[in-house]
Write a protein that holds these residues in place. Structure first.
Motif, short mmCIF file in Angstrom:
data_model
loop_
_atom_site.label_atom_id
_atom_site.label_comp_id
_atom_site.label_asym_id
_atom_site.label_seq_id
_atom_site.Cartn_x
_atom_site.Cartn_y
_atom_site.Cartn_z
N SER A 156 -37.45 24.42 12.42
CA SER A 156 -36.99 23.94 13.72
C SER A 156 -37.54 24.97 14.67
O SER A 156 -37.79 24.64 15.81
CB SER A 156 -35.57 23.77 13.54
OG SER A 156 -35.45 22.79 12.56
N HIS A 157 -37.32 26.12 14.20
CA HIS A 157 -37.67 27.34 15.40
C HIS A 157 -39.16 27.19 15.68
O HIS A 157 -39.42 27.50 17.03
CB HIS A 157 -37.31 28.64 14.91
CG HIS A 157 -37.60 29.93 15.68
ND1 HIS A 157 -36.93 30.08 16.79
CD2 HIS A 157 -38.71 30.88 15.66
CE1 HIS A 157 -37.59 31.23 17.48
NE2 HIS A 157 -38.30 31.68 16.69
N SER A 208 -35.90 25.37 6.91
CA SER A 208 -35.58 24.21 7.84
C SER A 208 -35.36 24.81 9.21
O SER A 208 -35.94 24.29 10.32
CB SER A 208 -34.70 23.23 7.45
OG SER A 208 -34.42 22.00 8.34
N HIS A 246 -41.07 24.58 15.77
CA HIS A 246 -41.24 23.57 16.64
C HIS A 246 -40.65 23.99 17.96
O HIS A 246 -41.44 23.34 18.94
CB HIS A 246 -40.52 22.41 16.05
CG HIS A 246 -41.13 21.87 14.81
ND1 HIS A 246 -40.36 21.13 14.02
CD2 HIS A 246 -42.47 21.97 14.18
CE1 HIS A 246 -41.26 20.61 13.14
NE2 HIS A 246 -42.40 21.29 13.08
N ALA A 247 -39.50 24.55 18.13
CA ALA A 247 -39.33 24.78 19.32
C ALA A 247 -40.24 25.79 20.12
O ALA A 247 -40.32 25.72 21.41
CB ALA A 247 -37.76 25.59 19.12
#
Length: 426
Positions: free
Chosen positions: A173-174, A169, A176-177
Motif C-alpha cells: 500500500s505504501h 500489504s 502504491h501510495a
C-alpha cells in the motif's frame, strides 16, 4: 535433607500420645525419588522428546512424542529398535514425510537421515509437517547419544505469517501510495512543461500574425503597395495554419479522451492516399533536403479507414521523419499487406533515431524527446499520441522500431476488415 517419617501412639500417665519419628533417608532413596520426579516431569511436559543411545537405538520417548506422531506404536514395542527402524515407520505413513527424496530414492533418504543423526544441525530449525509446524532441537550428548526435542509452533507460525502478510500489504500500500505520488508529480511536471511549451507555440504564430498585420496596417514602409509587404501575407497565412493545427490537435485529443471522436470510414485507394500525403509534406521535405520515395505493392489496393484521420496520421509521421532526418537522407513511404491480412502504411527514415526510453516518452501526450526549452523544432508533443489513438480507434495498432543513428520505422497497421463493417469496394 530428605527424611523418612513414622507415626506411633504411646500411653503416658494414662493419656494416649502420638509420636512422629523422622530419620534421614538414605542417599539411594533420595536419588530414586528425584529421578521419579524428573521422569514424571519429562513424561508430561508439552514438548516431544526422543532419545537414542550411542548405538543409535531407542531408549526413550515421552507422551508428547506420540501426540506429535500418533501413528507410532507404544514405547514398549519400540524400545531398543534401531533409529532407521523408527524412520521407516514414518516413511510408511502416507504424507508423514514431505521430503520428495523419501519417495524418489528411499535408500538415499535413509542415508540422509543417518548423516543428520550423527551430525545434527547447529541450532534449532523449523520443520513443516502435514498437519503443523515444529520447532526442532537436535543434539548429540557424549556418553548418552542423540536427543531430539520438538515443540508445536503452528499457532505462532500462523500468527507470524499473518503479521508478515499484513506487513507486506502495508508495504505494498505504501508503494502504491508512493507510486501514485510520483505519478502525480510527473503529471504535474508534464503539465508545467506542456504549458511552457504551449505558451511558446501559441505566442510565436500570434506574434507573427499581429506583428506583420500591424506593419501593414500602419504602413511603416510606406503604402501597402510596397513590395516589402508582399511576403507578409504568406507569413501570416503560415502562422495562422500553424496555430490552427495546434488548436486542432488539442481539440482532437480532448474528443478522444471524452469518447466523442467518431469514425467516418470508407474504402480508400492506398496509392492515392499516400501520394496525396507525400504531396502535402513535399514542401517540408524540400526545405529539409530529404528525399521521399513512395512505394505501393498493388496500385489498386484498398483499405477501410477514416480519410481525414488517415491523412493526419501519415502526414504526422512524414513530418516527424523530415524533421529528424539530416539533409541528404531518405524517407520511404509505402503500403503493403502482411500475412495476417493487415493493411500497413510504412514510414521509414534514415534519421537520428531514438532509444527505447525516448520512444516511450514520445508516445506520451504533451511530452517531447529532449529539453523543451532548447528544442529547435516546434511541436506540441501531441503528434505520436494522436496517431496512436487514431489507429487504435480503427482497431489497428502503431508499431515503431527505432535505434540511435539507425533511423526509425513507423507502421500504421489497419485491420483487414472495416471497423464499421462497410462492404468492400467492387
Amino acid at each position: 535433607m530428605v527424611c523418612r517419617g513414622s507415626v506411633g501412639v504411646i500411653e503416658l500417665q494414662g493419656q494416649r500420645q502420638i509420636v512422629v519419628t523422622l530419620t534421614p533417608a538414605s542417599e539411594g532413596l533420595r536419588q530414586s525419588r528425584i529421578g521419579a520426579l524428573l521422569s514424571l516431569a519429562v513424561q508430561h511436559m508439552p514438548d516431544a522428546m526422543i532419545i537414542y543411545n550411542t548405538d543409535d537405538r531407542l531408549i526413550y520417548f515421552n507422551n508428547a512424542y506420540r501426540k506429535f506422531f500418533p501413528y507410532m506404536p507404544p514405547f514398549e514395542e519400540l524400545e531398543g529398535k534401531h533409529y532407521l527402524d523408527i524412520v521407516r515407520i514414518s516413511m510408511a505413513q502416507p504424507g508423514a514425510i514431505l521430503d520428495p527424496l523419501c519417495v524418489e530414492n528411499p535408500e538415499a533418504y535413509l542415508e540422509k537421515r543417518m548423516e543428520r543423526l550423527h551430525n545434527p544441525q547447529d541450532g534449532p530449525f523449523e520443520q513443516n509437517t502435514t498437519r503443523e509446524w515444529h520447532l526442532v532441537h537436535e543434539m548429540r550428548i557424549p556418553g548418552v547419544g542423540f536427543v531430539n526435542l520438538r515443540r508445536d509452533i503452528t499457532r505462532e507460525r500462523n500468527y507470524r505469517d499473518e503479521m508478515n502478510e499484513a506487513a507486506n500489504s502495508m508495504a505494498l500500500s505504501h508503494k502504491h501510495a508512493v507510486d501514485a505520488k510520483i505519478a502525480a508529480e510527473q503529471a504535474n511536471r508534464s503539465k508545467s512543461e506542456f504549458l511552457a511549451m504551449m505558451s511558446h507555440e501559441l505566442r510565436t504564430p500570434l506574434n507573427a500574425i499581429i506583428g506583420f498585420s500591424s506593419l501593414m496596417q500602419e504602413q511603416i514602409f510606406g503604402p501597402v503597395g510596397n513590395e516589402r509587404y508582399q511576403e507578409y501575407p504568406g507569413m501570416i497565412n503560415e502562422s495562422g495554419k500553424h496555430l490552427l493545427a495546434i488548436i486542432n490537435d488539442i481539440l482532437d485529443l480532448a474528443k478522444i479522451e471524452s469518447g466523442k471522436m467518431e469514425l467516418d470510414c470508407q474504402w480508400l485507394n492506398a496509392n492515392e492516399i499516400i501520394k496525396e500525403c507525400a504531396r502535402l509534406t513535399s514542401g517540408l521535405a524540400k526545405a529539409r533536403e530529404v528525399i521521399v520515395d513512395v512505394q505501393v505493392q498493388k496500385p489498386d489496393a484498398h483499405f477501410c479507414a477514416d480519410t481525414r484521420m488517415t491523412k493526419q496520421m501519415v502526414v504526422n509521421l512524414l513530418s516527424n521523419a523530415c524533421k529528424y532526418t539530416p539533409a541528404g537522407g531518405q524517407i520511404t513511404l509505402g503500403f503493403t499487406a502482411d500475412d495476417r491480412g493487415r493493411n500497413i502504411i510504412t514510414v521509414q527514415d534514415t534519421g537520428i533515431g531514438m532509444n527505447k526510453a525516448d520512444l516511450e516518452l514520445a508516445l506520451l501526450p504533451f511530452r517531447q524527446v529532449g529539453d523543451v526549452s532548447t528544442a529547435s523544432d516546434f511541436g506540441t508533443g501531441l503528434g505520436l499520441p494522436l496517431v496512436k489513438s487514431f489507429i487504435e480507434m480503427h482497431g489497428g495498432s502503431l508499431e515503431i522500431e527505432s535505434a540511435p543513428g539507425k533511423g526509425t520505422t513507423a507502421r500504421l497497421c489497419f485491420p483487414e476488415t472495416c471497423p464499421l463493417t462497410k462492404p468492400e469496394p467492387l
